[in-house]
Scaffold this active site. Sequence first.
Site, PDB file in Angstrom:
ATOM      1  N   HIS A 187     -54.185 -44.195 -10.185  1.00  0.00           N
ATOM      2  CA  HIS A 187     -54.092 -44.341 -11.772  1.00  0.00           C
ATOM      3  C   HIS A 187     -52.549 -44.205 -12.226  1.00  0.00           C
ATOM      4  CE1 HIS A 187     -54.097 -40.017 -11.645  1.00  0.00           C
ATOM      5  NE2 HIS A 187     -53.746 -40.007 -12.740  1.00  0.00           N
TER       6      HIS A 187
HETATM    7  C1  UD1 Z   1     -50.891 -35.681 -13.746  1.00  0.00           C
HETATM    8  C2  UD1 Z   1     -49.605 -35.112 -13.120  1.00  0.00           C
HETATM    9  C3  UD1 Z   1     -49.495 -33.826 -12.604  1.00  0.00           C
HETATM   10  C4  UD1 Z   1     -49.779 -32.758 -13.699  1.00  0.00           C
HETATM   11  C5  UD1 Z   1     -51.106 -33.392 -14.682  1.00  0.00           C
HETATM   12  C6  UD1 Z   1     -50.793 -32.713 -16.123  1.00  0.00           C
HETATM   13  C7  UD1 Z   1     -48.534 -36.750 -11.327  1.00  0.00           C
HETATM   14  C8  UD1 Z   1     -48.355 -37.185  -9.981  1.00  0.00           C
HETATM   15  N1  UD1 Z   1     -49.687 -35.985 -11.451  1.00  0.00           N
HETATM   16  O1  UD1 Z   1     -52.122 -35.142 -13.055  1.00  0.00           O
HETATM   17  O2  UD1 Z   1     -48.312 -33.508 -11.986  1.00  0.00           O
HETATM   18  O3  UD1 Z   1     -50.059 -31.527 -13.396  1.00  0.00           O
HETATM   19  O4  UD1 Z   1     -50.658 -34.728 -15.043  1.00  0.00           O
HETATM   20  O5  UD1 Z   1     -49.894 -32.781 -16.581  1.00  0.00           O
HETATM   21  O6  UD1 Z   1     -47.394 -36.668 -11.780  1.00  0.00           O
HETATM   22  N2  UD1 Z   1     -60.821 -35.349 -10.821  1.00  0.00           N
HETATM   23  C9  UD1 Z   1     -62.056 -35.476 -11.401  1.00  0.00           C
HETATM   24  N3  UD1 Z   1     -62.910 -36.541 -11.304  1.00  0.00           N
HETATM   25  C10 UD1 Z   1     -62.369 -37.575 -10.479  1.00  0.00           C
HETATM   26  C11 UD1 Z   1     -61.131 -37.510 -10.116  1.00  0.00           C
HETATM   27  C12 UD1 Z   1     -60.365 -36.289 -10.091  1.00  0.00           C
HETATM   28  O7  UD1 Z   1     -62.435 -34.339 -11.689  1.00  0.00           O
HETATM   29  O8  UD1 Z   1     -63.205 -38.603 -10.569  1.00  0.00           O
HETATM   30  C13 UD1 Z   1     -60.078 -34.096 -10.811  1.00  0.00           C
HETATM   31  C14 UD1 Z   1     -59.492 -33.749  -9.569  1.00  0.00           C
HETATM   32  O9  UD1 Z   1     -60.356 -32.597  -8.968  1.00  0.00           O
HETATM   33  C15 UD1 Z   1     -58.046 -32.897 -10.116  1.00  0.00           C
HETATM   34  C16 UD1 Z   1     -57.644 -33.726 -11.309  1.00  0.00           C
HETATM   35  O10 UD1 Z   1     -59.016 -34.125 -11.896  1.00  0.00           O
HETATM   36  O11 UD1 Z   1     -58.168 -31.508 -10.301  1.00  0.00           O
HETATM   37  C17 UD1 Z   1     -56.604 -34.737 -11.186  1.00  0.00           C
HETATM   38  O12 UD1 Z   1     -56.388 -35.365 -12.216  1.00  0.00           O
HETATM   39  P1  UD1 Z   1     -55.586 -36.601 -12.338  1.00  0.00           P
HETATM   40  O13 UD1 Z   1     -56.279 -37.372 -13.304  1.00  0.00           O
HETATM   41  O14 UD1 Z   1     -55.474 -37.293 -10.943  1.00  0.00           O
HETATM   42  O15 UD1 Z   1     -54.115 -36.310 -13.060  1.00  0.00           O
HETATM   43  P2  UD1 Z   1     -52.896 -35.657 -11.977  1.00  0.00           P
HETATM   44  O16 UD1 Z   1     -52.209 -37.018 -11.393  1.00  0.00           O
HETATM   45  O17 UD1 Z   1     -53.347 -34.633 -11.036  1.00  0.00           O
END
Ligand code: UD1
Length: 355
Positions: free
Chosen positions: A200
Amino acid sequence: MGRVVVCVGTRPDFIKMAPVILKLKERGVEYRVLHTGQHYSPGLADVYKELPIRDPDFHLEGLEGFKTHAGQTTLIMRWAERYFMREKPRVVLVQGDTNHSLACGIAARKLGIRLGHVEAGLRCYDWRVPEEHNRRMLDHISELLYAPTVQSVVNLGSEDVPGEIILTGNTVMDSLRMVLDEVRTQPAPVKGAYAILTAHREENVDDPGNLREIIKITERIHQGFGMPILFPAHPRTEDRLKRAKLGFESYVNVLPPLPYVKFLSALLNAHLVLTDSGGVQEEACALQVPCVVIRESTERVESVRVGASIVAGLNPTRVYKAAKEMISRPKEWTNPYDPFNDADAAERIVDTLIA
Ligand code: UD1
């Protein structure tokens, strides 16, 4: 003592700040939770309902029409300023590197309120990444810099930041430990081996050329390993696929965003994860799931260093080779996101607000 305002607004914020909110409550600190509404889609904006925390005290709504970085950031900044003037917090806590964290951070800074940055010091040194701008700015205006790893302490030290640097560990590990028993009881979403894809990041999905590469990656992975691929799609990615009139083949199971526990369980049982997410890189490392980062850079360098992931970019052949290498690697790495091996980052953060 005066209250603490915790600013949250995106899915990962809720997940990473829930342990801090719980600890504030446990330690009797007066606090408020401000939901800035940066994420407004169901499944992302309401993830707090799945976590053992109370509903936000105040929810800024109406951000849907503000699609540009500046539009979003300035609107939240104005709203947050008004909220802080009314609530008069002694400390504002923000997390990570999102636009709303920067907006709340600037509003607090300008009002002379003590600012704490959770997950300070991450760097990918890739100036194309919008989150890199936000995290750098936040680190230079915060008084309290809660660094999750030794590497983030080193990064902050090398930039001569004015705030106090405190090594805390990563609150994502507190959250993970909180739900792990439940995660382990969930059935695997698919029988047999499968891969998970999450994608994303703006630099990946806003460019139709890069979206096509992601589709080709799934083709190459399916061809090479014969595994189906689960893709819980972020609303941003769904939207960009629709606009570019692109779609996946039937071996890619496109799903809505999964609830947190279900997602972790799907991750835990996966053979491989392909991701551009920050949190997922950390969780994959902790759960010992082979991870390939579909970006050109990462700020989660600790994971690469311990052998838990490979940064492969978007070239399908490179990604396939990295996946092959990761799958065959012994899963013997230690978890760098929990340097104290106790998942008590939230406790260390809240300690600094009481002393
Ligand atoms: C982005 C930043 C990260 C920062 C965060 C908050 C980058 C690469 N990433 O988050 O550094 O800490 O913003 O400021 O810059 N999950 C679900 N359901 C799903 C998919 C994922 O619950 O279907 C959960 C995962 O377990 C995980 C979290 O969502 O804990 C990840 O969220 P995501 O939307 O991927 O954001 P980040 O890239 O981690």
